[in-house]
Scaffold this motif. Structure first.
Motif, PDB file in Angstrom:
ATOM      1  N   ALA A 182       0.838  -1.204   0.000  1.00 10.16           N
ATOM      2  CA  ALA A 182       0.000   0.000   0.000  1.00 10.16           C
ATOM      3  C   ALA A 182       0.872   1.253   0.000  1.00 10.16           C
ATOM      4  O   ALA A 182       0.598   2.209  -0.746  1.00 10.16           O
ATOM      5  N   TYR A 183       1.928   1.255   0.816  1.00 10.18           N
ATOM      6  CA  TYR A 183       2.823   2.408   0.853  1.00 10.18           C
ATOM      7  C   TYR A 183       3.522   2.602  -0.487  1.00 10.18           C
ATOM      8  O   TYR A 183       3.748   3.742  -0.929  1.00 10.18           O
ATOM      9  N   GLN A 184       3.898   1.506  -1.146  1.00  7.86           N
ATOM     10  CA  GLN A 184       4.541   1.614  -2.456  1.00  7.86           C
ATOM     11  C   GLN A 184       3.584   2.217  -3.476  1.00  7.86           C
ATOM     12  O   GLN A 184       3.979   3.052  -4.296  1.00  7.86           O
ATOM     13  N   ARG A 185       2.332   1.781  -3.436  1.00  4.64           N
ATOM     14  CA  ARG A 185       1.347   2.363  -4.350  1.00  4.64           C
ATOM     15  C   ARG A 185       1.161   3.853  -4.069  1.00  4.64           C
ATOM     16  O   ARG A 185       1.020   4.656  -4.991  1.00  4.64           O
ATOM     17  N   ALA A 186       1.166   4.206  -2.802  1.00  2.00           N
ATOM     18  CA  ALA A 186       1.042   5.615  -2.430  1.00  2.00           C
ATOM     19  C   ALA A 186       2.249   6.407  -2.930  1.00  2.00           C
ATOM     20  O   ALA A 186       2.114   7.540  -3.406  1.00  2.00           O
ATOM     21  N   ARG A 187       3.429   5.808  -2.834  1.00  7.67           N
ATOM     22  CA  ARG A 187       4.663   6.492  -3.245  1.00  7.67           C
ATOM     23  C   ARG A 187       4.682   6.776  -4.745  1.00  7.67           C
ATOM     24  O   ARG A 187       5.227   7.783  -5.196  1.00  7.67           O
ATOM     25  N   LEU A 188       4.056   5.884  -5.521  1.00  4.28           N
ATOM     26  CA  LEU A 188       4.066   6.024  -6.978  1.00  4.28           C
ATOM     27  C   LEU A 188       2.886   6.838  -7.510  1.00  4.28           C
ATOM     28  O   LEU A 188       2.849   7.180  -8.690  1.00  4.28           O
ATOM     29  N   ALA A 189       1.937   7.122  -6.651  1.00  8.16           N
ATOM     30  CA  ALA A 189       0.711   7.796  -7.089  1.00  8.16           C
ATOM     31  C   ALA A 189       0.976   9.250  -7.474  1.00  8.16           C
ATOM     32  O   ALA A 189       1.895   9.895  -6.980  1.00  8.16           O
ATOM     33  N   GLN A 190       0.155   9.729  -8.379  1.00  7.83           N
ATOM     34  CA  GLN A 190       0.183  11.134  -8.788  1.00  7.83           C
ATOM     35  C   GLN A 190      -1.228  11.701  -8.722  1.00  7.83           C
ATOM     36  O   GLN A 190      -2.160  11.053  -9.206  1.00  7.83           O
ATOM     37  N   PRO A 191      -1.386  12.866  -8.124  1.00 10.22           N
ATOM     38  CA  PRO A 191      -0.375  13.688  -7.469  1.00 10.22           C
ATOM     39  C   PRO A 191       0.195  12.985  -6.239  1.00 10.22           C
ATOM     40  O   PRO A 191      -0.457  12.100  -5.682  1.00 10.22           O
TER      41      PRO A 191
END
Length: 213
Positions: A182-191
């Motif tokens: 979940a944190y990785q997905r958050a890190r890659l998300a834009q904005p």
């Protein structure tokens, strides 16, 4: 009506038509004029409601910004109770929840956010309400409900906030691998997330030897 009828015949036909249809014509005029004035009244009423709600909303906003949470709660309750049909009602529930959280009333905040989501507001407001409700439930230890509140199809521009919060919930549930994802997905998300350094620290903490999956 035939153009070749005599004047007398035209008059007689008009009299006959009026006798047969006059009542419906009058009714139509009454309904039409009544509808016009009814619509005008409704528009004026809505404008008055919006203006009155705006005054309370401005007062509520100022109270929130100055930390006068009791006053903010009073103004927000007036909007919710007396101007529920206005666009300010949804924003007032968000404000109520914020004020309750600031005073430690997480149960009351949960109630307001739940009611707001149930009212089916516009999508941006619903997504914001879901994020805040999930965070409140996390504070209350309602981990399953907190996760379920976010476990929906959400717009991509909410991905960073939703995924980071999902990670926080999964950490509390002891689901380290799921939290990392979940944190990785958050890190890659834009904005991007509001505080990328803090998110990176969370990821590093999960990767430390003391953490288990």
């Amino acid at each position: 009506m035939n153009d070749y009828l005599t004047d007398d015949e035209q008059v007689e036909n008009i009299k006959k038509w009026w006798a047969e249809n006059g009542n419906s014509v009058i009714a139509g005029l009454v309904i039409g004029v009544g509808g016009l004035f009814g619509w005008r009244y409704w528009v004026d009423y809505q404008e008055t409601v919006a203006a009155e709600a705006s005054v309370h909303f401005s007062s509520m906003t100022q109270a929130l910004e100055s930390g006068q949470y009791s006053k903010a709660i009073t103004d927000a309750n007036v909007i919710v109770d007396d101007y529920s049909s206005s666009a300010y009602a949804s924003l007032a529930r968000l404000a109520l929840a914020k004020a309750f959280v600031e005073e430690g009333g997480f149960d009351k905040a949960e109630q307001q956010l739940t009611l707001l989501i149930a009212s089916k507001p516009d999508q941006p407001i619903e997504m914001l309400a879901r994020k805040r409700l999930s965070a409140v439930m996390l504070q209350l230890g309602k981990l399953d409900q907190a996760y379920q509140t976010l476990d929906i199809d959400f717009p991509s521009h909410f991905a960073a906030a939703f995924e980071e919060l999902k990670g926080d919930i999964l950490v509390e549930q002891g689901k380290t691998d799921g939290a990392k994802e979940a944190y990785q997905r958050a890190r890659l998300a834009q904005p991007p997330v509001a505080n990328p350094q803090f998110l990176q620290q969370k990821l590093e903490n999960l990767s430390s030897p003391t953490q288990t999956g």
